[in-house]
Design an enzyme around this catalytic site. Sequence first.
Site, short mmCIF file in Angstrom:
data_model
loop_
_atom_site.label_atom_id
_atom_site.label_comp_id
_atom_site.label_asym_id
_atom_site.label_seq_id
_atom_site.Cartn_x
_atom_site.Cartn_y
_atom_site.Cartn_z
N SER A 1 0.80 -1.23 0.00
CA SER A 1 0.00 0.00 0.00
C SER A 1 0.83 1.28 0.00
O SER A 1 0.32 2.34 -0.35
CB SER A 1 -0.95 0.02 1.20
OG SER A 1 -0.24 0.20 2.41
N LYS B 1 0.70 5.02 6.71
CA LYS B 1 0.21 5.83 5.60
C LYS B 1 0.86 7.21 5.66
O LYS B 1 1.50 7.58 6.63
CB LYS B 1 -1.32 6.00 5.68
CG LYS B 1 -2.11 4.71 5.78
CD LYS B 1 -2.05 3.87 4.52
CE LYS B 1 -2.79 2.55 4.72
NZ LYS B 1 -2.65 1.65 3.55
#
Length: 256
Positions: free
Chosen positions: A48, A111
């Site tokens: 990701s 993230k």
Amino acid sequence: MSEGQEQRSVRVMLEEAWDVSKTVVIAVGITLFVRFFFIQPFNIPSASMEPTLMTGDFILVDKIDYGYSKASLIFPLTRLPLEGRMFSDMPQRGEVAVFKNANDRNKDYVKRIVGLPGDTIQVIGGVLHVNGQAVTREPIPDPETTCEGYSPQARRYRETLPGGPTYIVQECDGNRGAADNTAPKKVPEGHYFAMGDNRDRSLDSRSTTVNFVPHDALVGHARRVIFSVDGDKARFYEVWKWPFAIRYERIGDKVE
């Protein structure tokens, strides 16, 4: 062996066992102290955050930058009914952060922070917009890069956020998914908007599974890659394959 010699032998054995026990306890205590207050290692299990972080990377996370909350504790202590944050500081736009996702069994997520409290975030045609303005994106030709090892080829861009933070993002599926066209979301006070750099392979604040990241859920600021193993060449426990699977060029890289 006389009775006195036996007693001395037992006493020596007990003293040695006690010394070993003290050493282990001290070592564990120092490790826990460092992990709680200073730095903690994390493994990257998914794609990701590619190309910034690769599957199989091990990173060091600075826990001083954002202060301490129950998210700083080691599982299962994170379930304690503690609120607030000590020595708190805000992450800056563009930083890569680790946080606990309460909507996904308190798992650790890694993230990039793209939205701060008060920002309005929207994705239109795959392009990130901050407060109504599209961020600057410059294409990076990279014809040999595929998406997780298969076609289609990835498209990469250098993205620059307001204020100057810049990094590389990756797209695989074009602009067809729901995450490529979102409604505007205003980040509430005490929360952040986080996105993965691999925009078509990231579960992040665009999804209700993550949504806005609470300030108290922050674990720390990702700083450096300390180790990296290519999972296609060797699993982590297959030590005998490491010489051919370690990504030597990534060791020591700064997370930017």
